[in-house]
Design a protein around this motif. Structure first.
Motif, PDB file in Angstrom:
ATOM      1  N   PHE A   1       6.573  -2.525   2.574  1.00 58.67           N
ATOM      2  CA  PHE A   1       5.518  -1.851   2.963  1.00 58.67           C
ATOM      3  C   PHE A   1       5.841  -0.741   3.728  1.00 58.67           C
ATOM      4  N   VAL A   2       7.072  -0.583   4.344  1.00 64.71           N
ATOM      5  CA  VAL A   2       7.725   0.269   5.096  1.00 64.71           C
ATOM      6  C   VAL A   2       8.083   1.330   3.948  1.00 64.71           C
ATOM      7  N   ALA A   3       8.708   0.978   3.126  1.00 69.86           N
ATOM      8  CA  ALA A   3       9.017   1.962   2.019  1.00 69.86           C
ATOM      9  C   ALA A   3       7.894   2.765   1.422  1.00 69.86           C
ATOM     10  N   LEU A   4       6.774   1.913   0.960  1.00 69.74           N
ATOM     11  CA  LEU A   4       5.746   2.666   0.704  1.00 69.74           C
ATOM     12  C   LEU A   4       5.180   3.528   1.758  1.00 69.74           C
ATOM     13  N   PHE A   5       5.006   3.404   2.770  1.00 67.37           N
ATOM     14  CA  PHE A   5       4.452   4.204   3.928  1.00 67.37           C
ATOM     15  C   PHE A   5       5.335   5.535   3.924  1.00 67.37           C
ATOM     16  N   GLY A   6       6.597   5.293   3.968  1.00 65.21           N
ATOM     17  CA  GLY A   6       7.579   6.349   3.749  1.00 65.21           C
ATOM     18  C   GLY A   6       7.483   7.109   2.589  1.00 65.21           C
ATOM     19  N   LEU A   7       7.017   6.731   1.544  1.00 64.92           N
ATOM     20  CA  LEU A   7       6.806   7.478   0.364  1.00 64.92           C
ATOM     21  C   LEU A   7       5.603   8.183   0.463  1.00 64.92           C
ATOM     22  N   TYR A   8       4.589   7.635   1.044  1.00 65.95           N
ATOM     23  CA  TYR A   8       3.386   8.303   1.241  1.00 65.95           C
ATOM     24  C   TYR A   8       3.617   9.609   2.110  1.00 65.95           C
ATOM     25  N   LEU A   9       4.455   9.548   3.113  1.00 62.13           N
ATOM     26  CA  LEU A   9       4.546  10.654   4.006  1.00 62.13           C
ATOM     27  C   LEU A   9       5.643  11.665   3.202  1.00 62.13           C
ATOM     28  N   LEU A  10       6.527  11.171   2.646  1.00 65.34           N
ATOM     29  CA  LEU A  10       7.326  12.030   1.684  1.00 65.34           C
ATOM     30  C   LEU A  10       6.629  12.918   0.837  1.00 65.34           C
ATOM     31  N   THR A  11       5.806  12.153   0.159  1.00 71.27           N
ATOM     32  CA  THR A  11       5.365  12.846  -1.294  1.00 71.27           C
ATOM     33  C   THR A  11       3.810  13.401  -1.223  1.00 71.27           C
ATOM     34  N   MET A  12       2.993  12.686  -0.355  1.00 77.71           N
ATOM     35  CA  MET A  12       1.521  13.162  -0.607  1.00 77.71           C
ATOM     36  C   MET A  12       1.193  14.502   0.229  1.00 77.71           C
ATOM     37  N   SER A  13       0.429  15.288  -0.757  1.00 75.94           N
ATOM     38  CA  SER A  13       0.024  16.562  -0.072  1.00 75.94           C
ATOM     39  C   SER A  13      -1.267  16.954  -0.612  1.00 75.94           C
ATOM     40  N   GLY A  14      -1.857  15.833  -1.205  1.00 77.21           N
ATOM     41  CA  GLY A  14      -3.313  16.087  -1.773  1.00 77.21           C
ATOM     42  C   GLY A  14      -4.149  14.968  -1.265  1.00 77.21           C
ATOM     43  N   THR A  15      -5.639  15.064  -1.757  1.00 77.93           N
ATOM     44  CA  THR A  15      -6.495  14.014  -1.392  1.00 77.93           C
ATOM     45  C   THR A  15      -6.495  12.800  -2.269  1.00 77.93           C
ATOM     46  N   LEU A  16      -6.382  11.771  -1.780  1.00 82.31           N
ATOM     47  CA  LEU A  16      -6.438  10.463  -2.679  1.00 82.31           C
ATOM     48  C   LEU A  16      -7.626   9.954  -3.033  1.00 82.31           C
ATOM     49  N   ASN A  17      -8.114  10.156  -4.168  1.00 79.38           N
ATOM     50  CA  ASN A  17      -9.270   9.721  -4.794  1.00 79.38           C
ATOM     51  C   ASN A  17      -8.956   8.725  -5.830  1.00 79.38           C
ATOM     52  N   PHE A  18      -9.975   7.855  -6.312  1.00 78.97           N
ATOM     53  CA  PHE A  18      -9.657   6.933  -7.257  1.00 78.97           C
ATOM     54  C   PHE A  18     -10.414   7.279  -8.663  1.00 78.97           C
ATOM     55  N   LYS A  19      -9.912   8.203  -9.142  1.00 76.76           N
ATOM     56  CA  LYS A  19     -10.413   8.635 -10.470  1.00 76.76           C
ATOM     57  C   LYS A  19      -9.485   8.421 -11.668  1.00 76.76           C
ATOM     58  N   ILE A  20      -9.621   8.740 -12.885  1.00 75.67           N
ATOM     59  CA  ILE A  20      -8.752   8.450 -13.969  1.00 75.67           C
ATOM     60  C   ILE A  20      -7.411   8.605 -14.102  1.00 75.67           C
ATOM     61  N   GLY A  21      -6.907   9.854 -13.158  1.00 77.09           N
ATOM     62  CA  GLY A  21      -5.416  10.173 -12.845  1.00 77.09           C
ATOM     63  C   GLY A  21      -4.822   9.201 -11.868  1.00 77.09           C
TER      64      GLY A  21
END
Length: 304
Positions: A130-150
């Motif tokens: 879970f720590v790794a996933l949160f770190g990955l979120y901070l490292l990679t995310m630069s957009g708005t997270l929705n739940f569409k086809i992509g």
């Protein structure tokens, strides 16, 4: 037990080298697929890797049987459709979102390992996921997270990569690793060719310029033959969950490579994310209690 721990630590270091190999070739692949369709690129990448693996494995052909062939086809199919779902996901949403959701495999792995094989995961390793996933979120995310086809396709990709890690760990202890990898590559090559012929305009008449040739040669040797051979062999000495945590170092190494080679800049938040990924990797190496032993480690004791 000490011998087992040394083998596990050695395996983790080699798996870390795989994550780094994937990360540092990311920019190379990104440049190559600007002019060459994705499945065409995968076809040539895995075609070269298949030829190299069969040359490396030529002295093992007498060991070919239905098990290592079927294991290879199974893993190759999972790997290809993971690539396919990720690629289609990229056509519907931002690459940063795809990278983050793909990282969910670090959470899927321990649950799949338990559901499929009753592998018990150490508490600190689960927390590290879970720590790794949160770190990955901070490292990679630069957009708005929705739940569409992509996002949905990216989630399928994460699930498939998790399956690949879990089954690779199991198959690697049962059959010849070299043959499993060889038939895995052959499967990805055939499926990439079929998808390229069906979905893309060019397959055999791609532009064989320096950028393409450099990318396809480097990725086929280091990010494919070396990476998957190392992964398949060394996963028999460690756990699938730790493997997934170590593989979160791929986007981290890609980011650092981008900074030093591509003149990219990491924000403060991204640096925090990178630090968390490193902390998670170190956490996964620590045993909180001597009595804590996973089912997977008991198997290692037996084979050692």
């Amino acid at each position: 037990m000490k011998k087992v721990k040394i083998k596990e630590f050695k395996a983790d270091l080699f798996l870390l080298s795989v994550a780094i190999a994937w990360g540092v070739t990311f920019l190379m692949v990104q440049d190559a697929v600007k002019n060459v369709p994705v499945y065409s690129f995968l076809f040539y990448r895995f075609l070269i890797a298949t030829v190299l693996m069969f040359v490396i494995s030529k002295n093992r052909f007498s060991n070919i049987n239905m098990k290592n062939v079927s294991y290879g086809i199974f893993l190759g199919s999972i790997l290809f459709f993971a690539f396919a779902s990720q690629t289609f996901g990229l056509t519907h949403t931002q690459s940063s979102i795809v990278a983050f959701i793909t990282g969910f495999n670090v959470i899927f792995v321990p649950f799949l390992a338990y559901i499929l094989f009753k592998d018990v995961v150490r508490k600190n390793v689960l927390i590290a996921s879970f720590v790794a996933l949160f770190g990955l979120y901070l490292l990679t995310m630069s957009g708005t997270l929705n739940f569409k086809i992509g996002e949905f396709l990216s989630l399928i990709c994460a699930f498939l990569f998790a399956l690949h890690i879990v089954f690779t760990g199991k198959f690697s202890t049962k059959e010849d690793v070299f043959l499993i990898v060889s038939f895995q590559f052959l499967t990805v090559t055939i499926l990439s060719l079929l998808f390229s012929l069906y979905l893309e305009d060019i397959t055999f008449n791609v532009n064989f310029d320096l950028i393409f040739l450099k990318a396809v040669l480097v990725t086929s040797i280091f990010a494919t033959v070396y990476a998957f051979l190392i992964q398949t062999y060394f996963q028999q000495f460690t756990t699938p969950t730790k493997t997934a945590i170590i593989f979160t170092m791929e986007p981290l190494s890609a980011s650092f490579y981008g900074v030093f080679v591509g003149n990219e800049i990491l924000t403060f938040v991204q640096i925090i994310g990178a630090v968390l990924i490193i902390i998670a990797t170190l956490m996964s190496e620590i045993k909180l209690k001597k009595s804590t032993k996973t089912h997977y480690q008991k198997e290692i004791d037996i084979i050692s």
